[in-house]
Design a protein around this motif. Structure first.
Motif, mmCIF file in Angstrom:
data_model
loop_
_atom_site.group_PDB
_atom_site.id
_atom_site.type_symbol
_atom_site.label_atom_id
_atom_site.label_comp_id
_atom_site.label_asym_id
_atom_site.label_seq_id
_atom_site.Cartn_x
_atom_site.Cartn_y
_atom_site.Cartn_z
ATOM 1 N N ASN A 1 63.228 74.458 79.189
ATOM 2 C CA ASN A 1 61.901 75.068 80.260
ATOM 3 C C ASN A 1 61.069 76.145 79.660
ATOM 4 O O ASN A 1 59.364 75.933 80.322
ATOM 5 C CB ASN A 1 62.918 75.623 81.356
ATOM 6 C CG ASN A 1 62.327 76.624 82.797
ATOM 7 O OD1 ASN A 1 60.891 75.428 83.472
ATOM 8 N ND2 ASN A 1 62.638 77.425 82.751
ATOM 9 N N LYS A 2 61.851 77.265 78.875
ATOM 10 C CA LYS A 2 60.732 78.284 78.741
ATOM 11 C C LYS A 2 61.314 78.509 77.569
ATOM 12 O O LYS A 2 62.404 78.519 76.876
ATOM 13 C CB LYS A 2 61.261 79.726 79.969
ATOM 14 C CG LYS A 2 60.061 80.629 79.439
ATOM 15 C CD LYS A 2 60.412 81.684 80.648
ATOM 16 C CE LYS A 2 59.939 83.295 80.407
ATOM 17 N NZ LYS A 2 60.309 84.325 81.098
ATOM 18 N N GLU B 1 57.676 74.325 74.670
ATOM 19 C CA GLU B 1 58.448 74.140 75.610
ATOM 20 C C GLU B 1 58.048 72.394 76.610
ATOM 21 O O GLU B 1 56.755 71.570 77.163
ATOM 22 C CB GLU B 1 57.231 75.648 76.845
ATOM 23 C CG GLU B 1 58.145 76.343 76.877
ATOM 24 C CD GLU B 1 57.116 77.699 77.090
ATOM 25 O OE1 GLU B 1 56.298 77.205 78.054
ATOM 26 O OE2 GLU B 1 57.634 78.856 77.272
ATOM 27 N N GLY B 2 58.661 71.845 77.769
ATOM 28 C CA GLY B 2 58.597 70.628 78.281
ATOM 29 C C GLY B 2 59.080 69.629 76.948
ATOM 30 O O GLY B 2 59.824 68.200 77.695
ATOM 31 N N ASP B 3 59.263 69.842 75.454
ATOM 32 C CA ASP B 3 60.198 69.435 74.961
ATOM 33 C C ASP B 3 61.322 68.688 75.106
ATOM 34 O O ASP B 3 62.459 69.450 76.073
ATOM 35 C CB ASP B 3 60.235 69.476 73.198
ATOM 36 C CG ASP B 3 58.856 69.278 72.541
ATOM 37 O OD1 ASP B 3 57.719 68.597 73.497
ATOM 38 O OD2 ASP B 3 58.263 69.682 71.726
ATOM 39 N N GLU B 4 62.252 67.221 74.744
ATOM 40 C CA GLU B 4 64.434 67.032 74.844
ATOM 41 C C GLU B 4 64.361 68.212 73.694
ATOM 42 O O GLU B 4 63.282 68.256 72.584
ATOM 43 C CB GLU B 4 64.244 66.061 74.692
ATOM 44 C CG GLU B 4 63.873 65.491 75.813
ATOM 45 C CD GLU B 4 64.422 63.783 75.866
ATOM 46 O OE1 GLU B 4 64.825 62.960 74.879
ATOM 47 O OE2 GLU B 4 64.035 63.165 77.271
ATOM 48 N N VAL B 5 65.939 68.131 73.879
ATOM 49 C CA VAL B 5 66.292 69.308 72.814
ATOM 50 C C VAL B 5 66.746 68.117 71.708
ATOM 51 O O VAL B 5 67.357 66.690 71.793
ATOM 52 C CB VAL B 5 67.269 70.117 73.122
ATOM 53 C CG1 VAL B 5 68.397 70.902 71.827
ATOM 54 C CG2 VAL B 5 66.756 70.825 73.864
ATOM 55 N N ASN B 6 66.179 68.621 70.191
ATOM 56 C CA ASN B 6 66.573 67.257 69.525
ATOM 57 C C ASN B 6 67.195 68.283 68.208
ATOM 58 O O ASN B 6 66.376 68.990 67.827
ATOM 59 C CB ASN B 6 65.292 66.700 68.819
ATOM 60 C CG ASN B 6 65.808 66.114 67.489
ATOM 61 O OD1 ASN B 6 66.417 66.365 66.791
ATOM 62 N ND2 ASN B 6 65.110 64.901 67.203
ATOM 63 N N PRO B 7 68.653 68.371 68.474
ATOM 64 C CA PRO B 7 69.434 68.629 67.013
ATOM 65 C C PRO B 7 68.899 69.525 65.998
ATOM 66 O O PRO B 7 68.378 70.188 65.075
ATOM 67 C CB PRO B 7 70.785 68.363 66.972
ATOM 68 C CG PRO B 7 70.411 67.741 68.254
ATOM 69 C CD PRO B 7 69.555 67.569 68.492
#
Length: 594
Positions: free
Chosen positions: A77-78, A126-132
């Motif tokens: 989100n931020k 911002e806007g991306d998916e969390v990729n570990p």
């Protein structure tokens, strides 16, 4: 007889030390995984009594990757960026007024890293998916910059499918000024370096050399290097180097960063040389050389996803090609194909599958360090085209690194590269290197760690003096490069005892070490040569919030000191760690050197 006794004593010493290493691994301890992963989030933000952020408290864990997996596939989100000064927030009302005031003045003189520079380093937006993997690599990319003391990334879940990201960075004091007393007299050096010039992440270096024997009395070295070009990847560089009989200058742009979403790598370099070269045969001829090189390369990265939820889930196959053109500005006046105009074409394939673990008290004193684990293999093929003839080149290398039984670390690297001229071996190198370090042990308030390395090197048919091997800086305390040969065996041991005392941010470690070496000339047997060795102890001091190098003061004893003169005892200083570790990064197709 004396030499035989010395060799026998060292064989006994090696056997005892090997037994110690084996016994150390057999001790019952909790694996690193249990000691670290089961702890809560390990990087905390300390607050002063006024509630302000003071600094980063950087304890260690096995791998930050596992923390990021808790937020996998949530949306960002931020992103907020927090950059701290080298000495954090100071409190001039404390009892240590002088110390706190000094820290405050230093912080005010320092220019913090700009927020957009940090955003340009991290690999998510911002806007991306969390990729570990992307988050773990972003944190590592931040830490590997010399102007950043340490970095931490935290995620805060704010709704069912989104998170806020906080990126914390603490700078180091980036300006370094080194000089020797001679510079203010007749002969010496002055070096000015800023690794974060203006807070924009570029490294500016200016080296002034003074010598009354030169016509102008002064010579200058200049370099400016800037990272994260080409969509957050790549390094740009422009430089000038000069010496007594040497001038070199050039520029380049290169991108060698490997990620699963980066398909194309590449770059170019242009370098101009005016220098001398000393041949071994015939008759130690000294050549005057004036030439330039143009270097252009490109590579394609093909990543395979193993679908495992591991840091090293991606296996990278990188296919690269490179062309190097060398043109002499004047004839070197020798009938030797090594010094003729040429065009070199190289192709290579690399396999890279590695992850990184976090350690501390390894090469630094308490700072977070990223240690590679995995595999790297390279194959290089090339052809050198010249006016009169051509040569083929073949290079093979491998690097394998892992933790042994979760306790100790071992890295093994091998490289073998050589030219073929008329289907016969021409010059090349063979290098086999092993590096080991133990777990970090604790003894009440003290911490200590052991290190060991063994290395065998051979120069294949060397044709100039620079291609010979020597023992300079390989046997600690030995600064002369007069001991040269084409075969070399090195064995070294070290113990570091990290002291719990800190003075004005300076930390220290007591160091004991032993180095053994054999070297032989061209055509000689290495076994028949005398053993070169040094034993010593000293103290290592550094402050990792400053860019000043580590300083080590050592007392060294040379048991067989005939190659060091009549005095077997020496006091030496140094500013780098003796051991260096291969970071297992991708390299463009290249000729193997030392």
């Amino acid at each position: 007889m004396k030499s035989t006794k010395i060799k026998l004593l060292y064989l006994i010493f090696i056997a005892l030390f090997s037994s110690f290493l084996y016994a150390e691994q057999e001790k019952e301890r909790k694996p690193i995984l249990q000691k670290t992963i089961l702890k809560p989030i390990t990087k905390k933000i300390l607050y002063s009594e006024k509630g302000k952020v003071d600094s980063l408290s950087l304890s260690q864990k096995k791998s930050k990757y596992l923390y990021f997996t808790e937020f996998e596939e949530l949306y960002i989100n931020k992103i907020s960026i927090h950059v701290f000064s080298p000495f954090g927030v100071t409190d001039t009302l404390s009892k240590s007024y002088v110390t706190e005031k000094g820290k405050s003045i230093v912080n005010q003189l320092h220019i913090n890293t700009k927020e957009n520079i940090v955003r340009n380093i991290i690999l998510f937006k911002e806007g991306d998916e969390v990729n570990p993997i992307v988050f773990a690599e972003s944190e590592r990319y931040l830490r590997q910059n010399s102007y950043i003391y340490d970095a931490a990334i935290f995620l805060e879940k704010i709704s069912g499918d989104s998170v806020n990201v906080k990126v914390f960075v603490q700078d180091v004091w980036s300006l370094q000024i080194n000089s020797d007393i001679g510079f203010f007299n007749d002969k010496g050096n002055l070096r000015i370096k800023d690794v974060n010039f203006g807070g924009y992440g570029g490294t500016l270096t200016w080296h002034i050399k003074k010598n009354p024997e030169w016509s102008s009395n002064y010579k200058h070295d200049f370099e400016y290097k800037y990272s994260k070009l080409f969509n957050k990847q790549g390094v740009g560089r422009v430089y000038l180097q000069s010496g007594t009989n040497h001038v070199q200058y050039g520029l380049g742009l290169n991108n060698t960063s490997v990620q699963e979403n980066i398909k194309f790598l590449g770059g170019f370099n242009i370098d101009v040389y005016r220098t001398n070269d000393l041949l071994i045969e015939p008759d130690s001829i000294k050549l005057s050389l004036d030439y330039h090189e143009k270097d252009l390369w490109a590579a394609f990265n093909y990543s395979i996803d193993s679908k495992k939820h591991d840091y090293n889930r991606y296996k990278h196959f990188i296919f690269g090609s490179r062309i190097i053109q060398k043109i002499n500005h004047k004839d070197p006046n020798i009938d030797n194909h090594y010094y003729q105009d040429n065009v070199f074409v190289l192709v290579g394939m690399s396999f890279l599958n590695r992850s990184f673990y976090q350690e501390s008290y390894l090469f630094s004193i308490g700072q977070t360090e990223d240690i590679p684990v995995g595999n790297k293999f390279e194959m290089v093929f090339g052809k050198e085209f010249q006016t009169n003839s051509s040569r083929n080149y073949i290079g093979l290398s491998s690097t394998v690194a892992n933790y042994l039984n979760h306790y100790s670390y071992l890295l093994t690297s091998t490289k073998f590269g050589f030219y073929l001229n008329d289907n016969k071996f021409d010059n090349g190198i063979l290098d086999f290197d092993n590096f080991y370090f133990s777990p970090l042990h604790t003894l009440k308030a003290l911490k200590y760690r052991n290190y060991a390395s063994v290395r065998y090197s051979k120069a294949i048919k060397p044709y100039n003096i620079d291609q010979l091997l020597d023992l300079k800086n390989q046997v600690r305390g030995l600064k002369s490069d007069l001991l040269k040969g084409d075969k070399r065996i090195l064995l070294s041991f070290e113990n570091n005892l990290f002291m719990p005392i800190s003075l004005l941010g300076f930390h220290s470690a007591l160091v004991t070490f032993a180095d053994l070496a054999l070297i032989s000339g061209v055509g000689e047997s290495i076994i028949e040569n005398s053993l070169k060795s040094s034993l010593g102890f000293g103290i290592r001091i550094n402050n990792e919030k400053l860019i000043f190098p580590t300083i080590q003061f050592s007392f060294v004893y040379f048991p067989n000191s005939e190659y060091m003169g009549s005095d077997p005892y020496h006091f030496i200083t140094g500013n780098t760690n003796f051991y260096q570790i291969e970071n297992m990064s991708y390299q463009k197709p290249h000729i193997y050197t030392w």
